[in-house]
Design a protein around this motif. Structure first.
Motif, PDB file in Angstrom:
ATOM      1  N   VAL A  77       0.847  -1.194   0.000  1.00 47.43           N
ATOM      2  CA  VAL A  77       0.000   0.000   0.000  1.00 47.43           C
ATOM      3  C   VAL A  77       0.881   1.242   0.000  1.00 47.43           C
ATOM      4  O   VAL A  77       1.834   1.344   0.768  1.00 47.43           O
ATOM      5  CB  VAL A  77      -0.916   0.016   1.242  1.00 47.43           C
ATOM      6  CG1 VAL A  77      -1.702   1.311   1.317  1.00 47.43           C
ATOM      7  CG2 VAL A  77      -1.852  -1.171   1.233  1.00 47.43           C
ATOM      8  N   CYS A 130      -5.506  -3.485   7.641  1.00 50.40           N
ATOM      9  CA  CYS A 130      -4.944  -3.291   6.300  1.00 50.40           C
ATOM     10  C   CYS A 130      -3.626  -4.053   6.214  1.00 50.40           C
ATOM     11  O   CYS A 130      -2.712  -3.809   7.002  1.00 50.40           O
ATOM     12  CB  CYS A 130      -4.716  -1.810   6.027  1.00 50.40           C
ATOM     13  SG  CYS A 130      -4.032  -1.476   4.384  1.00 50.40           S
ATOM     14  N   THR A 162      -3.752  -2.585  -1.876  1.00 53.12           N
ATOM     15  CA  THR A 162      -4.874  -1.794  -1.379  1.00 53.12           C
ATOM     16  C   THR A 162      -5.296  -2.286   0.003  1.00 53.12           C
ATOM     17  O   THR A 162      -5.070  -3.438   0.358  1.00 53.12           O
ATOM     18  CB  THR A 162      -6.101  -1.884  -2.312  1.00 53.12           C
ATOM     19  OG1 THR A 162      -6.498  -3.249  -2.411  1.00 53.12           O
ATOM     20  CG2 THR A 162      -5.836  -1.332  -3.682  1.00 53.12           C
ATOM     21  N   ALA A 190     -13.435  -0.909  -6.089  1.00 53.24           N
ATOM     22  CA  ALA A 190     -12.139  -0.312  -5.765  1.00 53.24           C
ATOM     23  C   ALA A 190     -12.372   1.188  -5.618  1.00 53.24           C
ATOM     24  O   ALA A 190     -13.107   1.789  -6.401  1.00 53.24           O
ATOM     25  CB  ALA A 190     -11.140  -0.592  -6.883  1.00 53.24           C
ATOM     26  N   GLU A 215     -10.464   5.032  -4.082  1.00 50.87           N
ATOM     27  CA  GLU A 215      -9.406   5.767  -3.409  1.00 50.87           C
ATOM     28  C   GLU A 215     -10.094   6.663  -2.390  1.00 50.87           C
ATOM     29  O   GLU A 215     -11.049   7.369  -2.723  1.00 50.87           O
ATOM     30  CB  GLU A 215      -8.611   6.607  -4.397  1.00 50.87           C
ATOM     31  CG  GLU A 215      -7.781   5.775  -5.347  1.00 50.87           C
ATOM     32  CD  GLU A 215      -6.969   6.654  -6.285  1.00 50.87           C
ATOM     33  OE1 GLU A 215      -7.557   7.567  -6.916  1.00 50.87           O
ATOM     34  OE2 GLU A 215      -5.763   6.430  -6.372  1.00 50.87           O
ATOM     35  N   PRO A 220      -5.492   3.973  -1.037  1.00 45.27           N
ATOM     36  CA  PRO A 220      -6.052   3.016  -1.998  1.00 45.27           C
ATOM     37  C   PRO A 220      -6.790   1.914  -1.241  1.00 45.27           C
ATOM     38  O   PRO A 220      -6.253   1.336  -0.295  1.00 45.27           O
ATOM     39  CB  PRO A 220      -4.836   2.481  -2.737  1.00 45.27           C
ATOM     40  CG  PRO A 220      -3.681   2.732  -1.831  1.00 45.27           C
ATOM     41  CD  PRO A 220      -4.038   3.889  -0.957  1.00 45.27           C
ATOM     42  N   ALA A 221      -8.028   1.654  -1.640  1.00 46.92           N
ATOM     43  CA  ALA A 221      -8.839   0.679  -0.899  1.00 46.92           C
ATOM     44  C   ALA A 221      -9.759  -0.103  -1.825  1.00 46.92           C
ATOM     45  O   ALA A 221      -9.973   0.268  -2.986  1.00 46.92           O
ATOM     46  CB  ALA A 221      -9.663   1.403   0.170  1.00 46.92           C
ATOM     47  N   LYS A 222     -10.287  -1.180  -1.285  1.00 46.37           N
ATOM     48  CA  LYS A 222     -11.325  -1.990  -1.947  1.00 46.37           C
ATOM     49  C   LYS A 222     -12.391  -2.256  -0.910  1.00 46.37           C
ATOM     50  O   LYS A 222     -12.085  -2.637   0.220  1.00 46.37           O
ATOM     51  CB  LYS A 222     -10.766  -3.328  -2.399  1.00 46.37           C
ATOM     52  CG  LYS A 222     -10.329  -3.384  -3.814  1.00 46.37           C
ATOM     53  CD  LYS A 222      -9.994  -4.816  -4.187  1.00 46.37           C
ATOM     54  CE  LYS A 222      -9.187  -4.797  -5.458  1.00 46.37           C
ATOM     55  NZ  LYS A 222      -8.620  -6.085  -5.781  1.00 46.37           N
TER      56      LYS A 222
END
Length: 158
Positions: free
Chosen positions: A28, A50, A56, A134, A136, A154-156
């Motif tokens: 990440v 995380c 991500t 997905a 951000e 950044p993430a999902k």
């Protein structure tokens, strides 16, 4: 005096070098989205659960995620407001926080002194009705109209 390497040894070394550089999974990366008017810097971003080895952060629906940001400000800050947007397909969608007062229930007490390290922390509900996408997460801590810090996470959503 010099040893010669066989073609197979050279090939093996070359293959190992290429493999290690290509397989070097990048974890990440929290992007600084501040500009020349930003009055602070973040030094650490933490998102609960995380896996930093992944590209991500996974935000599980129907749960909470804790976000913590360690930062300093170049100016004294008398109030702090959290502003969050989800960026999906390049579009910024505002996200309403249960508490956007960065000086209340965040581990901070305002005023914040200049050049002092602080840790802001809050819990973000990831609602069941959120789509699995997905995204951000653009997280800003603002003083007046200026960003103290701006970070993209950044993430999902899963």
């Amino acid at each position: 005096m010099y040893k010669t390497l066989s073609a197979s040894t050279v090939g093996l070394l070359l293959a190992l070098a290429l493999t290690s550089s290509c397989l070097g999974v990048r974890g990440v990366e929290f992007e600084n989205c501040g500009n020349s008017d930003t009055i602070g810097n973040f030094t650490l971003v933490e998102v609960s659960n995380c896996d930093l080895a992944q590209p991500t952060c996974i935000l599980k629906r129907n749960s909470n995620a804790t976000i913590s940001i360690t930062f300093t400000s170049d100016e004294e800050v008398t109030e702090l407001k959290a502003v969050v947007h989800g960026i999906i397909l390049g579009m910024e969608v505002p996200f309403k926080l249960p508490n956007n007062d960065g000086c209340k229930d965040s581990g901070l007490e305002c005023p914040l002194a200049k050049d002092t390290e602080y840790k802001y922390s809050t819990t973000l509900p990831v609602l069941k009705q959120y789509p699995k996408v997905a995204v951000e997460v653009k997280w800003e801590l603002k003083f007046d109209d200026k960003d103290v810090i701006c970070v993209v996470i950044p993430a999902k959503i899963q």
